[in-house]
Scaffold this motif. Structure first.
Motif, PDB file in Angstrom:
ATOM      1  N   HIS A   1       0.813  -1.161   0.060  1.00  0.00           N
ATOM      2  CA  HIS A   1      -0.119   0.041   0.024  1.00  0.00           C
ATOM      3  C   HIS A   1       0.726   1.149  -0.114  1.00  0.00           C
ATOM      4  CE1 HIS A   1      -3.305   2.712   0.643  1.00  0.00           C
ATOM      5  NE2 HIS A   1      -2.896   3.031   1.515  1.00  0.00           N
ATOM      6  N   LEU A   2       2.036   1.092   0.791  1.00  0.00           N
ATOM      7  CA  LEU A   2       2.797   2.346   0.918  1.00  0.00           C
ATOM      8  C   LEU A   2       3.602   2.675  -0.514  1.00  0.00           C
ATOM      9  CD1 LEU A   2       4.248   2.232   4.473  1.00  0.00           C
ATOM     10  CD2 LEU A   2       2.517   3.970   3.524  1.00  0.00           C
ATOM     11  N   LEU A   3       4.123   1.717  -1.199  1.00  0.00           N
ATOM     12  CA  LEU A   3       4.595   1.503  -2.583  1.00  0.00           C
ATOM     13  C   LEU A   3       3.487   2.372  -3.562  1.00  0.00           C
ATOM     14  CD1 LEU A   3       6.495  -1.479  -2.932  1.00  0.00           C
ATOM     15  CD2 LEU A   3       7.444   0.783  -2.868  1.00  0.00           C
ATOM     16  N   PHE A   4       2.273   1.884  -3.453  1.00  0.00           N
ATOM     17  CA  PHE A   4       1.144   2.364  -4.152  1.00  0.00           C
ATOM     18  C   PHE A   4       0.826   3.875  -4.139  1.00  0.00           C
ATOM     19  CE2 PHE A   4      -3.321   3.537  -4.752  1.00  0.00           C
ATOM     20  CZ  PHE A   4      -3.498   3.354  -6.278  1.00  0.00           C
ATOM     21  N   VAL A   5       0.917   4.250  -2.669  1.00  0.00           N
ATOM     22  CA  VAL A   5       0.681   5.617  -2.223  1.00  0.00           C
ATOM     23  C   VAL A   5       1.767   6.405  -2.978  1.00  0.00           C
ATOM     24  CG1 VAL A   5       0.483   6.987  -0.450  1.00  0.00           C
ATOM     25  CG2 VAL A   5      -0.978   5.209  -0.592  1.00  0.00           C
ATOM     26  N   GLY A   6       2.933   6.055  -2.593  1.00  0.00           N
ATOM     27  CA  GLY A   6       4.144   6.636  -3.004  1.00  0.00           C
ATOM     28  C   GLY A   6       3.960   6.959  -4.439  1.00  0.00           C
ATOM     29  N   TRP A   7       3.795   6.029  -5.246  1.00  0.00           N
ATOM     30  CA  TRP A   7       3.809   6.257  -6.819  1.00  0.00           C
ATOM     31  C   TRP A   7       2.673   7.088  -7.021  1.00  0.00           C
ATOM     32  CZ3 TRP A   7      -0.676   4.815  -9.973  1.00  0.00           C
ATOM     33  CH2 TRP A   7      -0.267   5.094 -11.480  1.00  0.00           C
ATOM     34  N   LEU A   8       1.461   7.017  -6.544  1.00  0.00           N
ATOM     35  CA  LEU A   8       0.374   7.617  -6.991  1.00  0.00           C
ATOM     36  C   LEU A   8       0.506   9.134  -6.529  1.00  0.00           C
ATOM     37  CD1 LEU A   8      -2.538   7.782  -7.967  1.00  0.00           C
ATOM     38  CD2 LEU A   8      -3.348   7.412  -5.615  1.00  0.00           C
ATOM     39  N   THR A   9       1.308   9.416  -5.348  1.00  0.00           N
ATOM     40  CA  THR A   9       1.478  10.819  -4.936  1.00  0.00           C
ATOM     41  C   THR A   9       2.591  11.597  -5.206  1.00  0.00           C
ATOM     42  OG1 THR A   9       2.072  10.251  -2.647  1.00  0.00           O
ATOM     43  CG2 THR A   9      -0.204  10.746  -2.819  1.00  0.00           C
ATOM     44  N   LEU A  10       3.886  10.908  -5.514  1.00  0.00           N
ATOM     45  CA  LEU A  10       5.080  11.507  -5.873  1.00  0.00           C
ATOM     46  C   LEU A  10       5.631  11.342  -7.170  1.00  0.00           C
ATOM     47  CD1 LEU A  10       6.573  10.130  -2.578  1.00  0.00           C
ATOM     48  CD2 LEU A  10       5.870  12.517  -2.934  1.00  0.00           C
ATOM     49  N   ARG A  11       4.598  10.985  -8.184  1.00  0.00           N
ATOM     50  CA  ARG A  11       5.223  11.009  -9.271  1.00  0.00           C
ATOM     51  C   ARG A  11       4.978  12.468  -9.967  1.00  0.00           C
ATOM     52  NH1 ARG A  11       0.156   9.085 -12.609  1.00  0.00           N
ATOM     53  NH2 ARG A  11      -1.196   9.541 -11.101  1.00  0.00           N
ATOM     54  N   PRO A  12       5.872  12.783 -10.914  1.00  0.00           N
ATOM     55  CA  PRO A  12       5.709  14.129 -11.482  1.00  0.00           C
ATOM     56  C   PRO A  12       4.817  14.234 -12.511  1.00  0.00           C
ATOM     57  CG  PRO A  12       7.977  13.141 -11.751  1.00  0.00           C
ATOM     58  CD  PRO A  12       7.144  12.010 -11.137  1.00  0.00           C
ATOM     59  N   LEU A  13       3.929  15.295 -12.390  1.00  0.00           N
ATOM     60  CA  LEU A  13       3.012  15.604 -13.449  1.00  0.00           C
ATOM     61  C   LEU A  13       3.228  16.661 -14.292  1.00  0.00           C
ATOM     62  CD1 LEU A  13      -0.024  15.588 -10.919  1.00  0.00           C
ATOM     63  CD2 LEU A  13       0.666  13.656 -12.077  1.00  0.00           C
ATOM     64  N   ASP A  14       2.832  16.558 -15.584  1.00  0.00           N
ATOM     65  CA  ASP A  14       2.922  17.638 -16.533  1.00  0.00           C
ATOM     66  C   ASP A  14       1.715  18.547 -16.699  1.00  0.00           C
ATOM     67  OD1 ASP A  14       5.571  17.124 -17.586  1.00  0.00           O
ATOM     68  OD2 ASP A  14       4.687  15.618 -18.920  1.00  0.00           O
ATOM     69  N   VAL A  15       1.737  19.800 -15.982  1.00  0.00           N
ATOM     70  CA  VAL A  15       0.606  20.484 -15.995  1.00  0.00           C
ATOM     71  C   VAL A  15       0.998  21.827 -16.494  1.00  0.00           C
ATOM     72  CG1 VAL A  15      -0.646  19.391 -13.850  1.00  0.00           C
ATOM     73  CG2 VAL A  15       1.325  21.208 -13.389  1.00  0.00           C
ATOM     74  N   PRO A  16      -0.139  22.532 -17.070  1.00  0.00           N
ATOM     75  CA  PRO A  16       0.058  23.960 -17.693  1.00  0.00           C
ATOM     76  C   PRO A  16       0.438  24.980 -16.760  1.00  0.00           C
ATOM     77  CG  PRO A  16      -2.054  23.114 -18.332  1.00  0.00           C
ATOM     78  CD  PRO A  16      -1.481  21.992 -17.651  1.00  0.00           C
ATOM     79  N   TRP A  17      -0.201  24.532 -15.650  1.00  0.00           N
ATOM     80  CA  TRP A  17      -0.137  25.438 -14.476  1.00  0.00           C
ATOM     81  C   TRP A  17      -0.452  24.823 -13.156  1.00  0.00           C
ATOM     82  CZ3 TRP A  17      -4.412  25.971 -11.381  1.00  0.00           C
ATOM     83  CH2 TRP A  17      -5.718  25.471 -12.043  1.00  0.00           C
ATOM     84  N   MET A  18       0.211  25.648 -11.955  1.00  0.00           N
ATOM     85  CA  MET A  18      -0.013  25.036 -10.801  1.00  0.00           C
ATOM     86  C   MET A  18      -0.490  25.985  -9.688  1.00  0.00           C
ATOM     87  SD  MET A  18       3.635  23.014 -10.288  1.00  0.00           S
ATOM     88  CE  MET A  18       3.372  23.282  -8.498  1.00  0.00           C
ATOM     89  N   THR A  19      -1.256  25.376  -8.889  1.00  0.00           N
ATOM     90  CA  THR A  19      -2.022  26.424  -7.697  1.00  0.00           C
ATOM     91  C   THR A  19      -0.978  26.506  -6.699  1.00  0.00           C
ATOM     92  OG1 THR A  19      -2.817  24.514  -6.577  1.00  0.00           O
ATOM     93  CG2 THR A  19      -4.335  25.560  -8.119  1.00  0.00           C
ATOM     94  N   ALA A  20      -1.120  27.695  -5.884  1.00  0.00           N
ATOM     95  CA  ALA A  20      -0.039  27.795  -4.711  1.00  0.00           C
ATOM     96  C   ALA A  20      -0.338  26.689  -3.725  1.00  0.00           C
ATOM     97  CB  ALA A  20      -0.344  29.327  -4.374  1.00  0.00           C
ATOM     98  N   ALA A  21       0.815  26.607  -2.934  1.00  0.00           N
ATOM     99  CA  ALA A  21       0.751  25.520  -2.009  1.00  0.00           C
ATOM    100  C   ALA A  21      -0.691  26.062  -0.863  1.00  0.00           C
ATOM    101  CB  ALA A  21       2.074  25.453  -1.024  1.00  0.00           C
TER     102      ALA A  21
END
Length: 189
Positions: A26-46
């Motif tokens: 489960h931790l490997l799945f969550v790591g893959w899901l949340t820590l993979r880079p995303l190609d997005v045209p814009w990002m919201t602020a933290a």
């Protein structure tokens, strides 16, 4: 080396091993899901203001709010069950177990949020931390106390109780009595 033996033997070892394997998966799945880079045209602020993201999700309408908040609650919710399962304890205070599990879930969620600061396309959201932690707590409260009580009750009734193996032979033979002892013999001069 301190080796602790459980009175329940191999059943507890298998239960804990299954918990550890499922937890790592489960931790490997969550790591893959949340820590993979995303190609997005814009990002919201933290989002560092608690409940601001949840209010924004609620403003999008009920269906979208349920989906987004549900995702936050469900992402780490299995940890509420898998962490106690990997611990393998049947007789433990329910409040201590809940506190340990929620604290571990919050720390794992915080580690994920902090790791996202270095991943392109991912942003830190304090509401994710809150929702993930509440999800862990809810899963723990809904499943673990009932499961532990059922396992303890089954253990008292003899179902799965392996502690009696040492008192009878594997073939159903009667015990043969105590083991004979040999008196001490002095060492020759």
């Amino acid at each position: 080396m301190d080796v602790r033996h459980s009175s329940d033997g191999p059943a507890v070892i298998r239960f804990r091993a299954a918990g550890v394997i499922l937890l790592l998966a489960h931790l490997l799945f969550v790591g893959w899901l949340t820590l993979r880079p995303l190609d997005v045209p814009w990002m919201t602020a933290a989002n560092l203001q608690p409940f601001a993201g949840i209010r924004a999700d609620l403003a999008l309408g009920p269906a979208e709010a349920v989906r987004r908040i549900g995702e936050g609650l469900l992402l780490l919710a299995p940890l509420g069950i898998l962490l106690p399962m990997a611990g393998g304890r049947l007789r433990v205070s329910p409040w201590a177990s809940l506190a340990r599990t929620v604290a571990a879930g919050a720390l794992i969620s915080m580690a994920i949020e902090l790791a996202q600061t270095g991943v392109p396309g991912q942003v830190v959201d304090v509401d994710s931390l809150l929702l993930n932690t509440v999800g862990v707590a809810l899963a723990h409260l809904l499943v673990v106390p009932l499961s532990r009580s059922r396992l303890r009750r089954g253990n008292r009734a003899g179902a799965g109780d392996l502690s009696r193996i040492g008192t009878r032979s594997f073939r159903g033979e009667a015990p043969q009595g105590t083991t004979p002892t040999i008196t001490r013999v002095g060492i020759a001069p």
